[in-house]
Design a protein around this motif. Structure first.
Motif, PDB file in Angstrom:
ATOM      1  N   HIS A 116      51.409  42.694  47.045  1.00  0.00           N
ATOM      2  CA  HIS A 116      52.442  43.825  46.766  1.00  0.00           C
ATOM      3  C   HIS A 116      52.183  45.613  46.861  1.00  0.00           C
ATOM      4  O   HIS A 116      52.844  46.642  47.705  1.00  0.00           O
ATOM      5  N   MET A 117      50.629  45.578  47.439  1.00  0.00           N
ATOM      6  CA  MET A 117      50.102  46.615  47.735  1.00  0.00           C
ATOM      7  C   MET A 117      50.165  47.325  49.327  1.00  0.00           C
ATOM      8  O   MET A 117      50.861  48.337  49.645  1.00  0.00           O
ATOM      9  N   VAL A 118      50.083  45.462  49.848  1.00  0.00           N
ATOM     10  CA  VAL A 118      50.776  46.369  51.514  1.00  0.00           C
ATOM     11  C   VAL A 118      52.660  46.234  51.855  1.00  0.00           C
ATOM     12  O   VAL A 118      52.848  46.973  52.544  1.00  0.00           O
ATOM     13  N   ASP A 119      53.313  45.143  50.557  1.00  0.00           N
ATOM     14  CA  ASP A 119      54.603  46.094  50.627  1.00  0.00           C
ATOM     15  C   ASP A 119      54.673  47.521  50.038  1.00  0.00           C
ATOM     16  O   ASP A 119      56.036  48.361  50.537  1.00  0.00           O
ATOM     17  N   PHE A 129      52.309  49.232  59.072  1.00  0.00           N
ATOM     18  CA  PHE A 129      51.278  48.531  59.154  1.00  0.00           C
ATOM     19  C   PHE A 129      51.720  47.589  60.515  1.00  0.00           C
ATOM     20  O   PHE A 129      53.020  47.175  60.513  1.00  0.00           O
ATOM     21  N   VAL A 130      50.928  47.445  61.097  1.00  0.00           N
ATOM     22  CA  VAL A 130      50.959  45.935  61.595  1.00  0.00           C
ATOM     23  C   VAL A 130      49.606  45.033  61.748  1.00  0.00           C
ATOM     24  O   VAL A 130      48.831  45.875  61.302  1.00  0.00           O
ATOM     25  N   THR A 131      50.144  43.906  62.199  1.00  0.00           N
ATOM     26  CA  THR A 131      49.843  42.548  61.446  1.00  0.00           C
ATOM     27  C   THR A 131      48.149  41.850  62.482  1.00  0.00           C
ATOM     28  O   THR A 131      47.873  42.552  63.663  1.00  0.00           O
ATOM     29  N   GLY A 132      46.790  41.908  62.009  1.00  0.00           N
ATOM     30  CA  GLY A 132      45.817  41.008  62.658  1.00  0.00           C
ATOM     31  C   GLY A 132      46.302  39.817  63.486  1.00  0.00           C
ATOM     32  O   GLY A 132      45.857  38.926  62.761  1.00  0.00           O
ATOM     33  N   ARG A 150      45.320  37.795  57.914  1.00  0.00           N
ATOM     34  CA  ARG A 150      44.717  37.881  56.901  1.00  0.00           C
ATOM     35  C   ARG A 150      44.414  39.486  56.858  1.00  0.00           C
ATOM     36  O   ARG A 150      43.785  39.756  56.084  1.00  0.00           O
ATOM     37  N   SER A 151      45.077  40.304  58.639  1.00  0.00           N
ATOM     38  CA  SER A 151      44.605  41.624  57.905  1.00  0.00           C
ATOM     39  C   SER A 151      46.106  42.615  58.538  1.00  0.00           C
ATOM     40  O   SER A 151      46.392  41.768  59.104  1.00  0.00           O
ATOM     41  N   VAL A 152      46.129  43.505  58.276  1.00  0.00           N
ATOM     42  CA  VAL A 152      47.137  45.094  58.533  1.00  0.00           C
ATOM     43  C   VAL A 152      45.840  46.145  58.928  1.00  0.00           C
ATOM     44  O   VAL A 152      44.893  46.172  58.800  1.00  0.00           O
ATOM     45  N   GLY A 153      46.335  46.731  60.034  1.00  0.00           N
ATOM     46  CA  GLY A 153      45.853  47.352  60.103  1.00  0.00           C
ATOM     47  C   GLY A 153      46.922  49.109  60.569  1.00  0.00           C
ATOM     48  O   GLY A 153      48.388  48.359  60.845  1.00  0.00           O
TER      49      GLY A 153
END
Ligand SMILES: Cc1cc2nc3c(=O)[nH]c(=O)nc-3n(C[C@H](O)[C@H](O)[C@H](O)COP(=O)(O)OP(=O)(O)OC[C@H]3O[C@@H](n4cnc5c(N)ncnc54)[C@H](O)[C@@H]3O)c2cc1C
Length: 593
Positions: A116-119, A129-132, A150-153
């Motif tokens: 939810h935080m990322v959304d 973000f972009v995904t790792g 499993r990560s975003v930057g």
């Protein structure tokens, strides 16, 4: 800083001071603070963010910007749909006995909120973000380890797209990890730039397209304008906070919390204009970046750090434990029952022409084929291609009490042409300046290198010979380097038979002195699942929250994956902001979560 001048004042005894009213005061302009401020502001609260330094960003703006955020809609869109149980299994494997009931509660709060935080940030604010996609979890041999997504930057952004005021409040690119002040993004950007040293015409064109506009930006704006990594995260967060009306005050240091009948009702801040009381209706969030620059607490809590000075942190000097001082004065406590109080990173010291020194993090060079780490006795002590944390942890394990904790990264001339060796850049950047200023130690033979560095010469030659014999076959029987996806991804895909291993054989040889440093601290203020600071009985202190490195790491001092600082920092900042605003349940976002 364990500073007795920081503390708590009773509201009734407060001296007459100019007063500013707000709902929330966030102390600290890094990932944790901005996540809390933006979330609270988005949900309609009046928020002031106080930043002690002249510009925002703290350690976050120096960082790679990768946040461990398993299970997001962005991962699902990439076809990676993992069950939350897999993340728990992996963390249980890494944390072992540290995965206690209370640790599990905090981890579950994180795993529940993180998608939810990322959304929220990705769809509702300027923090895109972009995904790792290719970033593996570090311990690939453990059940549940992830192999990507499993990560975003932060998505890179040109600073011209930020408002002028946002730009003015943003830290500059951290020089030691830049190329002449230009930030380079881990992943494709870095690969493309490195390919220039391997005579790839595409690499040359790519590098020229990155460097030429940068030179122009430096001439016209005196700063790097193409923001990547942590500066992109902070630039985007400042913009996001501004967009929801957060009042960002730089050069403003929180000095005392103010308490009224057991409730935190604000803080006294100092600024060039003098002291002020910022009175809060809802609460104060401490997000001052932990205590990596606090020499006394380093002495107390870091391994092999007898005076506190045997450590070189990558975090800024403001990360001196002021959040911890304030929380302790208000009845909170520092939870130091963690595996490691510090988030270790091996570092080397870069001498600059003006006599100062930069601290350089050895993040990616250790994993490239054709280099090893050795101690003074000439032996290897760790799988160099594992995580940065494990390098220092292994070095500490191998070091006897009272001995200095130090190592040397050794490489040959083939390596230094192709890959960076610490701060020294590969071809076509000349190596001579790094040799001249003493950063690189150069010698025609390994014996000579050993004499110049003080390493045991006989053992160094033995170690390298033995390493070479196995490396040619793509094997490392001593430390299994190159056995995991994490190792191989950090290597060079063109290097066969193992991307992580190559012999060290062609002189001249080079060495860099590598010592213990940190990204920040893992020990921190004890808090509950709402990010509220708790006392020793576990009761929340009304009106007091914490996020980022100020909060004890939910990974309990272990380092399961890159991004385990920023993922929880953003998430608990988000949780704090929602709790302050009284928001419960998750709204349905663009992706249907
Ligand atoms: C080179 C480097 C690379 C890294 N790469 C990664 C990565 O890719 N992924 C990852 O997860 N982690 C990474 N880290 C670690 C990560 O950056 C930190 O853990 C994280 O940024 C901490 O965020 P924070 O909000 O707690 O603190 P910070 O970002 O340090 O912000 C704290 C702010 O509080 C301010 N402050 C301090 N005291 C006061 C006061 N009394 N009043 C007001 N303001 C105050 C400080 O000036 C600072 O701006 C890296 C760190 C470094 C240095």
């Amino acid at each position: 800083m364990t500073n007795s001048t920081l503390g708590v004042l009773q509201l009734a005894e407060l001296p007459a001071l100019p007063t500013q009213d707000t709902d929330v005061l966030v102390v600290g302009g890094g990932a944790g603070g901005f996540a809390a401020a933006t979330t609270a502001g988005y949900h309609g609260l009046n928020v002031i963010l106080a930043e002690q330094a002249a510009a925002c960003g703290g350690a976050t703006s120096r960082s790679g910007g990768w946040a461990w955020t398993p299970g997001t809609s962005l991962a699902k869109a990439e076809g990676v749909d993992e069950d939350v149980a897999t993340f728990r299994t992996y963390l249980q494997g890494v944390l072992g006995d540290l995965y206690t009931e209370s640790a599990a509660e905090m981890i579950d709060a994180f795993l529940t909120a993180v998608p939810h935080m990322v959304d929220f940030f990705h769809y509702k604010t300027s923090l895109e973000f972009v995904t790792g996609a290719k970033i593996n979890d570090i311990y690939g041999h453990l059940p549940g380890a992830g192999t990507g997504n499993r990560s975003v930057g932060p998505k890179p952004i040109n600073a011209r797209k930020l408002s002028k005021s946002a730009r003015e409040k943003l830290n500059n690119q951290y020089y030691p990890t830049s190329f002449l002040g230009m930030g380079i993004m881990a992943g494709q950007d870095l690969q493309n730039i490195l390919s220039a040293s391997q005579f790839s015409p595409k690499g040359w064109v790519y590098s020229a397209k990155r460097v030429i506009p940068h030179v122009w930006d430096m001439a016209t704006h005196q700063r790097s304008m193409q923001l990547v990594n942590g500066t992109a995260m902070i630039g985007r967060l400042i913009q996001s906070a501004e967009d929801v009306g957060v009042d960002i005050q730089v050069n403003t240091e929180a000095q005392h919390l103010v308490v009224d009948d057991g409730v935190i009702v604000g803080a006294v801040v100092g600024s060039p204009d003098g002291g002020r009381f910022i009175r809060t209706a809802r609460g104060v969030v401490l997000a001052t970046g932990g205590f990596p620059a606090d020499i006394e607490r380093r002495r107390q809590y870091f391994r092999h750090t007898p005076t506190g000075n045997e450590h070189w942190t990558l975090a800024p000097e403001e990360a001196d434990g002021s959040g911890a001082d304030l929380a302790e004065a208000a009845g909170g406590y520092l939870d130091t029952e963690v595996y490691s109080a510090a988030a270790w990173c091996p570092v080397s010291l870069v001498p600059y022409p003006n006599g100062s020194e930069g601290v350089f993090p050895h993040i990616m060079d250790r994993a490239k084929p054709g280099s090893i780490g050795v101690r003074k006795d000439g032996t290897r002590f760790v799988n160099e291609a594992n995580g940065y944390f494990d390098y220092v942890d292994g070095l500490m394990d191998a070091t006897d009490d009272g001995e200095p904790v130090e190592s040397w990264q050794i490489a040959d001339s083939t390596f230094v042409r192709k890959y960076p060796l610490g701060f020294a850049k590969p071809f076509p950047v000349p190596l001579l300046p790094y040799v001249r200023n003493g950063y690189l130690i150069k010698a025609s033979t390994l014996e000579e290198l050993a004499l110049k560095t003080g390493i045991d010469p006989v053992q160094l030659v033995n170690t390298v010979n033995e390493f070479n014999q196995h490396a040619r076959r793509g094997e490392d029987p001593d430390f299994q380097r190159g056995a995991t996806n994490f190792n191989r991804y950090g290597g060079d895909p063109k290097n066969t038979p193992n991307p992580s291993l190559a012999p060290i054989e062609k002189g001249p040889f080079y060495a860099v002195h590598v010592r213990p440093g940190s990204f920040g601290t893992f020990a921190g203020i004890a808090a509950d699942t709402n990010a509220q600071v708790i006392d020793r009985d576990g009761a929340p202190i009304p009106g007091l929250y914490t996020a980022g490195n100020d909060m004890v790491s939910i990974m309990r001092g272990k380092y399961p994956s890159g991004g385990v600082n920023l993922g929880p920092a953003l998430t608990f900042g988000y949780i704090a902001g929602r709790h302050l605003a009284g928001v419960t349940g998750y709204e349905v976002t663009n992706t249907g979560i």
